[in-house]
Design a protein around this motif. Structure first.
Motif, PDB file in Angstrom:
ATOM      1  N   TYR A   1       2.420  -2.758   7.896  1.00 25.62           N
ATOM      2  CA  TYR A   1       3.205  -1.538   7.678  1.00 25.62           C
ATOM      3  C   TYR A   1       3.561  -1.388   6.200  1.00 25.62           C
ATOM      4  O   TYR A   1       3.427  -0.308   5.612  1.00 25.62           O
ATOM      5  CB  TYR A   1       4.475  -1.570   8.521  1.00 25.62           C
ATOM      6  CG  TYR A   1       5.461  -0.484   8.150  1.00 25.62           C
ATOM      7  CD1 TYR A   1       5.156   0.859   8.341  1.00 25.62           C
ATOM      8  CD2 TYR A   1       6.682  -0.812   7.574  1.00 25.62           C
ATOM      9  CE1 TYR A   1       6.056   1.845   7.983  1.00 25.62           C
ATOM     10  CE2 TYR A   1       7.582   0.165   7.219  1.00 25.62           C
ATOM     11  CZ  TYR A   1       7.265   1.498   7.417  1.00 25.62           C
ATOM     12  OH  TYR A   1       8.142   2.480   7.048  1.00 25.62           O
ATOM     13  N   LEU A   2       4.009  -2.485   5.594  1.00 24.32           N
ATOM     14  CA  LEU A   2       4.336  -2.440   4.173  1.00 24.32           C
ATOM     15  C   LEU A   2       3.094  -2.163   3.330  1.00 24.32           C
ATOM     16  O   LEU A   2       3.153  -1.426   2.338  1.00 24.32           O
ATOM     17  CB  LEU A   2       4.972  -3.769   3.754  1.00 24.32           C
ATOM     18  CG  LEU A   2       5.534  -3.854   2.331  1.00 24.32           C
ATOM     19  CD1 LEU A   2       6.645  -2.821   2.140  1.00 24.32           C
ATOM     20  CD2 LEU A   2       6.050  -5.259   2.045  1.00 24.32           C
ATOM     21  N   SER A   3       1.959  -2.726   3.737  1.00 27.46           N
ATOM     22  CA  SER A   3       0.712  -2.503   3.002  1.00 27.46           C
ATOM     23  C   SER A   3       0.278  -1.040   3.085  1.00 27.46           C
ATOM     24  O   SER A   3      -0.215  -0.479   2.097  1.00 27.46           O
ATOM     25  CB  SER A   3      -0.393  -3.406   3.556  1.00 27.46           C
ATOM     26  OG  SER A   3      -0.087  -4.769   3.361  1.00 27.46           O
ATOM     27  N   LEU A   4       0.455  -0.421   4.247  1.00 27.45           N
ATOM     28  CA  LEU A   4       0.080   0.983   4.386  1.00 27.45           C
ATOM     29  C   LEU A   4       0.960   1.882   3.523  1.00 27.45           C
ATOM     30  O   LEU A   4       0.481   2.851   2.926  1.00 27.45           O
ATOM     31  CB  LEU A   4       0.168   1.399   5.859  1.00 27.45           C
ATOM     32  CG  LEU A   4      -0.881   0.789   6.786  1.00 27.45           C
ATOM     33  CD1 LEU A   4      -0.568   1.126   8.241  1.00 27.45           C
ATOM     34  CD2 LEU A   4      -2.276   1.277   6.419  1.00 27.45           C
ATOM     35  N   TRP A   5       2.249   1.553   3.467  1.00 31.01           N
ATOM     36  CA  TRP A   5       3.135   2.307   2.564  1.00 31.01           C
ATOM     37  C   TRP A   5       2.688   2.142   1.114  1.00 31.01           C
ATOM     38  O   TRP A   5       2.639   3.110   0.347  1.00 31.01           O
ATOM     39  CB  TRP A   5       4.576   1.813   2.725  1.00 31.01           C
ATOM     40  CG  TRP A   5       5.515   2.405   1.713  1.00 31.01           C
ATOM     41  CD1 TRP A   5       6.130   3.625   1.765  1.00 31.01           C
ATOM     42  CD2 TRP A   5       5.931   1.790   0.491  1.00 31.01           C
ATOM     43  NE1 TRP A   5       6.912   3.814   0.645  1.00 31.01           N
ATOM     44  CE2 TRP A   5       6.806   2.701  -0.158  1.00 31.01           C
ATOM     45  CE3 TRP A   5       5.661   0.563  -0.132  1.00 31.01           C
ATOM     46  CZ2 TRP A   5       7.397   2.431  -1.380  1.00 31.01           C
ATOM     47  CZ3 TRP A   5       6.256   0.284  -1.355  1.00 31.01           C
ATOM     48  CH2 TRP A   5       7.112   1.207  -1.954  1.00 31.01           C
ATOM     49  N   LEU A   6       2.327   0.922   0.761  1.00 36.74           N
ATOM     50  CA  LEU A   6       1.881   0.649  -0.606  1.00 36.74           C
ATOM     51  C   LEU A   6       0.562   1.361  -0.901  1.00 36.74           C
ATOM     52  O   LEU A   6       0.361   1.868  -2.016  1.00 36.74           O
ATOM     53  CB  LEU A   6       1.729  -0.860  -0.811  1.00 36.74           C
ATOM     54  CG  LEU A   6       1.395  -1.329  -2.228  1.00 36.74           C
ATOM     55  CD1 LEU A   6       2.471  -0.890  -3.204  1.00 36.74           C
ATOM     56  CD2 LEU A   6       1.226  -2.847  -2.253  1.00 36.74           C
ATOM     57  N   VAL A   7      -0.327   1.413   0.073  1.00 36.16           N
ATOM     58  CA  VAL A   7      -1.605   2.124  -0.108  1.00 36.16           C
ATOM     59  C   VAL A   7      -1.362   3.596  -0.406  1.00 36.16           C
ATOM     60  O   VAL A   7      -1.972   4.176  -1.303  1.00 36.16           O
ATOM     61  CB  VAL A   7      -2.498   1.956   1.143  1.00 36.16           C
ATOM     62  CG1 VAL A   7      -3.638   2.980   1.130  1.00 36.16           C
ATOM     63  CG2 VAL A   7      -3.075   0.541   1.200  1.00 36.16           C
ATOM     64  N   MET A   8      -0.452   4.211   0.349  1.00 32.26           N
ATOM     65  CA  MET A   8      -0.150   5.623   0.107  1.00 32.26           C
ATOM     66  C   MET A   8       0.459   5.825  -1.277  1.00 32.26           C
ATOM     67  O   MET A   8       0.136   6.811  -1.970  1.00 32.26           O
ATOM     68  CB  MET A   8       0.802   6.146   1.183  1.00 32.26           C
ATOM     69  CG  MET A   8       0.161   6.281   2.556  1.00 32.26           C
ATOM     70  SD  MET A   8      -1.256   7.401   2.554  1.00 32.26           S
ATOM     71  CE  MET A   8      -0.470   8.952   2.134  1.00 32.26           C
ATOM     72  N   CYS A   9       1.319   4.916  -1.688  1.00 33.82           N
ATOM     73  CA  CYS A   9       1.882   5.008  -3.046  1.00 33.82           C
ATOM     74  C   CYS A   9       0.792   4.860  -4.095  1.00 33.82           C
ATOM     75  O   CYS A   9       0.780   5.588  -5.100  1.00 33.82           O
ATOM     76  CB  CYS A   9       2.945   3.929  -3.247  1.00 33.82           C
ATOM     77  SG  CYS A   9       4.461   4.178  -2.316  1.00 33.82           S
TER      78      CYS A   9
END
Length: 248
Positions: free
Chosen positions: A208-216
């Protein structure tokens, strides 16, 4: 091939190049700012903002069976190994039975991945378009007055880096599913060990944190590409001055 056919092919290739240049310039001037605003708005939605890690936890649908020997009769004798190490048959727990059916994917994360992947693909496609646009505008190799050409090459290298990084985001998603499947299989094999169940939750939180980081990172890459191209747009489109061109 006749001369007419060769000319026809030449004009078709030239039309393709001209069309690509128009698309790339429109993407830089209008498309990128729209994408940046859209991504900023998406990052402020409940899917990414103010969401607790507990929101992405999901039951594995793998029950904890009764421990071995729990259903045995009170007066039954324990099986023991003879001194000659002869094999002894002991009834154990079936670990791959999965009486409640299959183990589903994590639905909150699957929905989030479904939302993120189109933006990854767009970044790869847009980077590829810009890469070809700059490649077509690099002039032939000549002596002197190559400052603008070096700007084109540096910008091209940055775009290629963004394209490679965006493509790696897809690999990151596939590795998550492979890793989760391996840990879930451990839960099925050793259902009494809570550490494996905890490992699944930790992996889901990490994804979940990685997906947020990917979008950023996608938003940031659009910003950086837009910034570097706009600042050097004149040199990218005309790497050599007209005075220098008239000398050759």
């Amino acid at each position: 091939m006749t001369d007419v056919a060769k000319k026809c092919q030449y004009f078709q290739v030239q039309d393709y190049k001209d069309s690509l240049k128009q698309k790339a310039e429109h993407l830089i001037i209008k498309g990128f700012p729209e994408k940046i605003v859209k991504l900023n708005e998406l990052l402020e939605t409940p899917n990414f903002q103010n969401r607790a890690f507990a929101d992405v936890h999901q039951d594995l649908n793998i029950p904890v069976p009764p421990p071995v020997g729990a259903a045995a009769e009170p007066n039954s004798k324990r099986a023991r190994v003879d001194s000659d190490l002869s094999p002894v048959s002991v009834d154990g727990t079936k670990v791959y039975a999965l009486p409640n059916g299959s183990v589903p994917c994590n639905k909150p994360l699957s929905d989030l991945i479904h939302l993120v992947k189109p933006h990854i693909r767009e970044l790869v496609e847009d980077s590829n378009l810009l890469k070809m646009w700059i490649s077509f505008m690099i002039p032939k190799i000549e002596d002197g007055n190559n400052f603008g050409v070096s700007i084109q090459e540096d910008t091209l290298a940055e775009i290629q880096s963004v394209e490679s990084e965006a493509a790696a985001f897809f690999d990151q998603i596939s590795r998550y599913f492979i890793s989760r499947a391996k840990i879930v299989s451990k839960v099925a094999k050793y259902p009494h060990i809570d550490d494996y169940r905890r490992a699944v939750r930790e992996l889901d939180e990490k994804e979940y944190l990685s997906l947020w980081l990917v979008m950023c990172e996608i938003r940031n890459r659009y910003c950086s590409l837009h910034d570097i191209v706009i600042k050097n747009l004149e040199k990218i489109k005309k790497p050599r001055s007209s005075n220098a061109e008239s000398l050759y």
